[in-house]
Design a protein around this motif. Structure first.
Motif, PDB file in Angstrom:
ATOM      1  N   GLU A 110       0.822  -1.210   0.000  1.00 13.98           N
ATOM      2  CA  GLU A 110       0.000   0.000   0.000  1.00 13.98           C
ATOM      3  C   GLU A 110       0.858   1.262   0.000  1.00 13.98           C
ATOM      4  O   GLU A 110       0.470   2.292  -0.568  1.00 13.98           O
ATOM      5  N   LEU A 111       2.038   1.197   0.616  1.00 16.48           N
ATOM      6  CA  LEU A 111       2.898   2.374   0.714  1.00 16.48           C
ATOM      7  C   LEU A 111       3.923   2.468  -0.414  1.00 16.48           C
ATOM      8  O   LEU A 111       4.758   3.369  -0.409  1.00 16.48           O
ATOM      9  N   ALA A 112       3.855   1.547  -1.374  1.00 21.98           N
ATOM     10  CA  ALA A 112       4.852   1.514  -2.450  1.00 21.98           C
ATOM     11  C   ALA A 112       5.039   2.866  -3.142  1.00 21.98           C
ATOM     12  O   ALA A 112       6.180   3.230  -3.471  1.00 21.98           O
ATOM     13  N   PRO A 113       3.984   3.669  -3.379  1.00 22.88           N
ATOM     14  CA  PRO A 113       4.209   4.965  -4.017  1.00 22.88           C
ATOM     15  C   PRO A 113       5.076   5.916  -3.196  1.00 22.88           C
ATOM     16  O   PRO A 113       5.609   6.891  -3.735  1.00 22.88           O
ATOM     17  N   HIS A 114       5.222   5.644  -1.909  1.00 22.66           N
ATOM     18  CA  HIS A 114       6.003   6.517  -1.026  1.00 22.66           C
ATOM     19  C   HIS A 114       7.357   5.905  -0.655  1.00 22.66           C
ATOM     20  O   HIS A 114       8.039   6.401   0.248  1.00 22.66           O
ATOM     21  N   ALA A 115       7.747   4.830  -1.340  1.00 17.73           N
ATOM     22  CA  ALA A 115       8.968   4.112  -0.966  1.00 17.73           C
ATOM     23  C   ALA A 115      10.202   5.012  -1.026  1.00 17.73           C
ATOM     24  O   ALA A 115      11.038   4.995  -0.118  1.00 17.73           O
ATOM     25  N   ASP A 116      10.347   5.779  -2.092  1.00 19.32           N
ATOM     26  CA  ASP A 116      11.526   6.637  -2.230  1.00 19.32           C
ATOM     27  C   ASP A 116      11.554   7.721  -1.151  1.00 19.32           C
ATOM     28  O   ASP A 116      12.617   8.032  -0.600  1.00 19.32           O
ATOM     29  N   GLU A 117      10.395   8.288  -0.863  1.00 17.03           N
ATOM     30  CA  GLU A 117      10.324   9.324   0.166  1.00 17.03           C
ATOM     31  C   GLU A 117      10.706   8.752   1.528  1.00 17.03           C
ATOM     32  O   GLU A 117      11.473   9.369   2.277  1.00 17.03           O
ATOM     33  N   LEU A 118      10.188   7.559   1.846  1.00 17.38           N
ATOM     34  CA  LEU A 118      10.511   6.944   3.132  1.00 17.38           C
ATOM     35  C   LEU A 118      11.989   6.605   3.232  1.00 17.38           C
ATOM     36  O   LEU A 118      12.617   6.800   4.279  1.00 17.38           O
ATOM     37  N   ARG A 119      12.565   6.126   2.138  1.00 18.47           N
ATOM     38  CA  ARG A 119      13.989   5.804   2.179  1.00 18.47           C
ATOM     39  C   ARG A 119      14.834   7.051   2.367  1.00 18.47           C
ATOM     40  O   ARG A 119      15.822   7.040   3.103  1.00 18.47           O
ATOM     41  N   GLN A 174      11.972   2.579  10.588  1.00 17.05           N
ATOM     42  CA  GLN A 174      11.550   3.377   9.443  1.00 17.05           C
ATOM     43  C   GLN A 174      10.587   4.482   9.884  1.00 17.05           C
ATOM     44  O   GLN A 174       9.769   4.967   9.102  1.00 17.05           O
ATOM     45  N   LEU A 175      10.758   4.918  11.115  1.00 17.32           N
ATOM     46  CA  LEU A 175       9.999   6.053  11.636  1.00 17.32           C
ATOM     47  C   LEU A 175      10.918   7.168  12.129  1.00 17.32           C
ATOM     48  O   LEU A 175      10.436   8.224  12.545  1.00 17.32           O
ATOM     49  N   LEU A 176      12.226   6.953  12.086  1.00 19.15           N
ATOM     50  CA  LEU A 176      13.178   7.931  12.608  1.00 19.15           C
ATOM     51  C   LEU A 176      13.699   8.801  11.475  1.00 19.15           C
ATOM     52  O   LEU A 176      14.108   8.299  10.420  1.00 19.15           O
ATOM     53  N   ASP A 177      13.676  10.120  11.696  1.00 20.19           N
ATOM     54  CA  ASP A 177      14.333  11.048  10.782  1.00 20.19           C
ATOM     55  C   ASP A 177      15.828  10.814  10.899  1.00 20.19           C
ATOM     56  O   ASP A 177      16.434  11.094  11.926  1.00 20.19           O
ATOM     57  N   LEU A 178      16.436  10.261   9.857  1.00 21.58           N
ATOM     58  CA  LEU A 178      17.818   9.819   9.937  1.00 21.58           C
ATOM     59  C   LEU A 178      18.776  10.968  10.217  1.00 21.58           C
ATOM     60  O   LEU A 178      19.713  10.819  11.014  1.00 21.58           O
ATOM     61  N   ASP A 179      18.574  12.108   9.595  1.00 20.25           N
ATOM     62  CA  ASP A 179      19.512  13.223   9.757  1.00 20.25           C
ATOM     63  C   ASP A 179      19.423  13.854  11.138  1.00 20.25           C
ATOM     64  O   ASP A 179      20.414  14.354  11.655  1.00 20.25           O
ATOM     65  N   ARG A 180      18.249  13.820  11.743  1.00 20.85           N
ATOM     66  CA  ARG A 180      18.047  14.487  13.037  1.00 20.85           C
ATOM     67  C   ARG A 180      17.983  13.511  14.200  1.00 20.85           C
ATOM     68  O   ARG A 180      17.965  13.933  15.354  1.00 20.85           O
ATOM     69  N   ALA A 181      17.938  12.219  13.914  1.00 18.31           N
ATOM     70  CA  ALA A 181      17.857  11.174  14.939  1.00 18.31           C
ATOM     71  C   ALA A 181      16.712  11.430  15.909  1.00 18.31           C
ATOM     72  O   ALA A 181      16.843  11.352  17.120  1.00 18.31           O
ATOM     73  N   ARG A 182      15.538  11.751  15.329  1.00 16.06           N
ATOM     74  CA  ARG A 182      14.312  11.895  16.120  1.00 16.06           C
ATOM     75  C   ARG A 182      13.145  11.428  15.266  1.00 16.06           C
ATOM     76  O   ARG A 182      13.258  11.279  14.051  1.00 16.06           O
ATOM     77  N   TRP A 183      11.995  11.194  15.911  1.00 15.90           N
ATOM     78  CA  TRP A 183      10.845  10.669  15.183  1.00 15.90           C
ATOM     79  C   TRP A 183      10.454  11.599  14.041  1.00 15.90           C
ATOM     80  O   TRP A 183      10.464  12.824  14.181  1.00 15.90           O
ATOM     81  N   SER A 184      10.113  11.013  12.902  1.00 19.95           N
ATOM     82  CA  SER A 184       9.714  11.780  11.718  1.00 19.95           C
ATOM     83  C   SER A 184       8.195  11.892  11.651  1.00 19.95           C
ATOM     84  O   SER A 184       7.510  10.885  11.460  1.00 19.95           O
ATOM     85  N   PRO A 185       7.632  13.100  11.786  1.00 20.77           N
ATOM     86  CA  PRO A 185       6.169  13.242  11.681  1.00 20.77           C
ATOM     87  C   PRO A 185       5.632  12.735  10.347  1.00 20.77           C
ATOM     88  O   PRO A 185       4.554  12.145  10.292  1.00 20.77           O
ATOM     89  N   ARG A 186       6.392  12.948   9.279  1.00 15.74           N
ATOM     90  CA  ARG A 186       5.918  12.514   7.961  1.00 15.74           C
ATOM     91  C   ARG A 186       5.869  10.986   7.870  1.00 15.74           C
ATOM     92  O   ARG A 186       4.874  10.429   7.383  1.00 15.74           O
ATOM     93  N   ALA A 187       6.910  10.311   8.329  1.00 17.62           N
ATOM     94  CA  ALA A 187       6.899   8.852   8.285  1.00 17.62           C
ATOM     95  C   ALA A 187       5.773   8.292   9.147  1.00 17.62           C
ATOM     96  O   ALA A 187       5.082   7.341   8.751  1.00 17.62           O
ATOM     97  N   LEU A 188       5.583   8.856  10.316  1.00 15.68           N
ATOM     98  CA  LEU A 188       4.495   8.412  11.185  1.00 15.68           C
ATOM     99  C   LEU A 188       3.139   8.584  10.511  1.00 15.68           C
ATOM    100  O   LEU A 188       2.260   7.720  10.602  1.00 15.68           O
ATOM    101  N   ASP A 189       2.973   9.707   9.821  1.00 17.06           N
ATOM    102  CA  ASP A 189       1.710   9.966   9.138  1.00 17.06           C
ATOM    103  C   ASP A 189       1.485   8.954   8.011  1.00 17.06           C
ATOM    104  O   ASP A 189       0.378   8.420   7.853  1.00 17.06           O
ATOM    105  N   LEU A 190       2.538   8.668   7.231  1.00 16.74           N
ATOM    106  CA  LEU A 190       2.399   7.712   6.135  1.00 16.74           C
ATOM    107  C   LEU A 190       2.000   6.332   6.636  1.00 16.74           C
ATOM    108  O   LEU A 190       1.210   5.626   5.990  1.00 16.74           O
ATOM    109  N   TYR A 191       2.513   5.944   7.784  1.00 18.76           N
ATOM    110  CA  TYR A 191       2.200   4.632   8.349  1.00 18.76           C
ATOM    111  C   TYR A 191       0.907   4.613   9.167  1.00 18.76           C
ATOM    112  O   TYR A 191       0.530   3.569   9.700  1.00 18.76           O
ATOM    113  N   GLY A 192       0.247   5.754   9.292  1.00 19.60           N
ATOM    114  CA  GLY A 192      -0.968   5.800  10.086  1.00 19.60           C
ATOM    115  C   GLY A 192      -0.713   5.686  11.576  1.00 19.60           C
ATOM    116  O   GLY A 192      -1.583   5.253  12.338  1.00 19.60           O
ATOM    117  N   LEU A 193       0.489   6.095  12.000  1.00 18.55           N
ATOM    118  CA  LEU A 193       0.880   5.970  13.407  1.00 18.55           C
ATOM    119  C   LEU A 193       1.090   7.324  14.075  1.00 18.55           C
ATOM    120  O   LEU A 193       1.713   7.414  15.130  1.00 18.55           O
TER     121      LEU A 193
END
Length: 479
Positions: A110-119, A174-193
């Protein structure tokens, strides 16, 4: 602060605990088995209470053998294994979905369209191996109650009452903002979390709380995901070297320094550790089945266990043309095809147990060599040395095969329990902030060094045969 620490490594098939003294080394050890269930369709789960009981049992056994008080506790965890649990009682609400579990494939589709963004955000490809797809699957299919986290947060809460996860483990979700080492609001939103109550992301070495579960009150001061803990024990801290741990799977990590690497080799980029708020990064590649593939061969009756690898393999000079792609739980990096199944080709009436053993060792070693090449490509220069640890490093056949196919020296750790020793070092550091990481690390001298015994052309031929079989698997499988 001086004195022994209790270091606990909660792993896939068991929990190992060590009491480690800075002057005398390991003075106590304990082990408790864990029995995950392997079900049809790539499902792997485990009773969470069995995980917690194993932590307590292994810890108590190590303390009983040491017969000395400890000044701190360190806890390493499996990384991507998740569960839902009640924060008021600490009781599990679901089974724990083990990192090998594939039931969250539908979430990834279901999240395949967002794969590049999540990576780009998290450094991780879209794959059920990681924690976030499993967390979302639990919320969709099991329960909306309680919290859904990786197992470390639950174990720490049971031990201390705190709700935390370390930065390295958080980087495996796959919920951590890699550059900032904190939770990513965008990743959480994409996963419904986005509405989840998440653990606080903490450093790998700091005082988290205290526990009385092992007797007298002990501060918990070190946390880490298993492979990053082994990286520390191996003193692999700068670009150019790498370590590989041969456990249930085989995991190669190569440091990249202060900056995450976002190469195109197929490896993931993640937090190696975070100390005093400062994150260091590494490349990470996974072979999903190593010791678990040996266990599969054992269950078939080909060998009696891992201790038989060398003796049975020595009965023949080579694999006899047999090629084994041990993708028994799918192919990890750099292919990321967890849906694939393994293959065993080139069989004949003359094929014996020794050929199968050698083919298995070549299959594991070839995958690790692919990971090492990928790391070198992302780093811009070939790796110089591979440092190895884990239970399968007792096999001289496997390690010689690894050196041959890698065409690089393979240094075997003299430390049989690198993960526990690494998190023990973090516990020391968290208990005594005056120490440096180098001060806290265990001394490291290789128990053996394996040099290549075949030519580069011979290695290329053997790896080419393995790659051809992987290509055949990929061609046969639906995209």
């Amino acid at each position: 602060m001086t004195g022994p620490v209790l270091a606990v490594d909660q792993g896939t098939s068991g929990t190992k605990a060590l009491v480690v003294c800075p002057e005398r080394g390991v003075i106590g050890s304990g082990f408790a088995e864990v029995r995950p269930r392997h079900l049809p369709g790539g499902l792997v789960d485990v009773d969470p209470e069995e995980l917690y009981t194993s932590v307590l049992d292994a810890g108590h056994r190590a303390l009983a053998e040491a017969r000395e008080p400890v000044v701190a506790l360190g806890l390493a965890n499996q990384g991507e294994t998740v569960l839902a649990w009640n924060p008021d009682t600490g009781r599990p609400l679901t089974e724990a979905l083990v990192w090998q579990d594939r039931r969250a494939e539908s979430v990834c589709e279901e999240l395949a369209p967002h794969a590049d963004e999540l990576r780009d955000l998290t450094g991780l490809p879209l794959d059920p191996y990681f924690a976030a797809p499993k967390m979302a699957w639990i919320r969709c299919h099991r329960t909306r109650e309680g919290l859904v986290t990786t197992t470390d947060a639950w174990l720490v809460h049971r031990l201390t009452g705190a709700l935390v996860t370390d930065a390295a483990t958080a980087g495996r979700t796959q919920l951590l903002d890699l550059d900032r080492a904190r939770w990513s609001p965008r990743a959480l939103d994409l996963y419904g979390l986005a509405d989840e109550r998440l653990p606080t992301v903490v450093d790998n070495a700091e005082r988290i709380g205290t526990t009385k579960e092992f007797g007298p009150e002990i501060p918990l001061t070190g946390l880490a995901v298993d492979q990053q803990a082994a990286l520390i024990a191996q003193r692999v801290t700068a670009p150019g070297d790498a370590k590989c741990t041969y456990g249930t799977g085989a995991f190669l990590l190569a440091p990249t320094g202060d900056t995450p690497s976002r190469g195109d080799s197929g490896l993931v980029s993640c937090v190696a550790w975070r100390l005093a708020g400062h994150a260091r990064y590494c490349l990470d590649g996974q072979v999903y089945t190593a010791a678990s593939a040996v266990r599969w061969l054992t269950d078939l009756g080909v060998i009696r266990g891992a201790a038989d690898l060398d003796a049975v393999g020595a009965t023949v000079p080579d694999s006899g043309g047999v090629t084994f792609v041990p993708a028994l739980a799918g192919l990890g990096a750099p292919w990321w095809r967890g849906d694939l199944r393994g293959s065993l080709t080139g069989l004949g009436l003359d094929t014996g147990a020794g050929h199968l053993v050698r083919a298995l060792c070549e299959g594991i070693a070839a995958q690790v060599a692919e990971l090492a090449d990928a790391a070198g490509a992302d780093l811009g220069a070939p790796l110089e040395t591979l440092r190895v640890d884990g239970g399968l490093t007792r096999s001289a056949l496997l390690l010689q095969t690894q050196a041959d196919l890698l065409q690089r020296p393979v240094e075997v750790s003299a430390l049989p329990d690198a993960t526990a020793l690494g998190v023990g070092a973090l516990a020391r550091l968290g208990a005594d902030p005056a120490l440096t990481l180098a001060d806290a690390m265990p001394d490291r001298k290789p128990a053996a060094v394996y040099e290549p015994r075949i030519t580069a052309d011979q290695a290329a031929e053997r790896r080419g045969a393995f790659r051809a079989e992987v290509t055949a698997l990929l061609d046969r499988a639906p995209a």
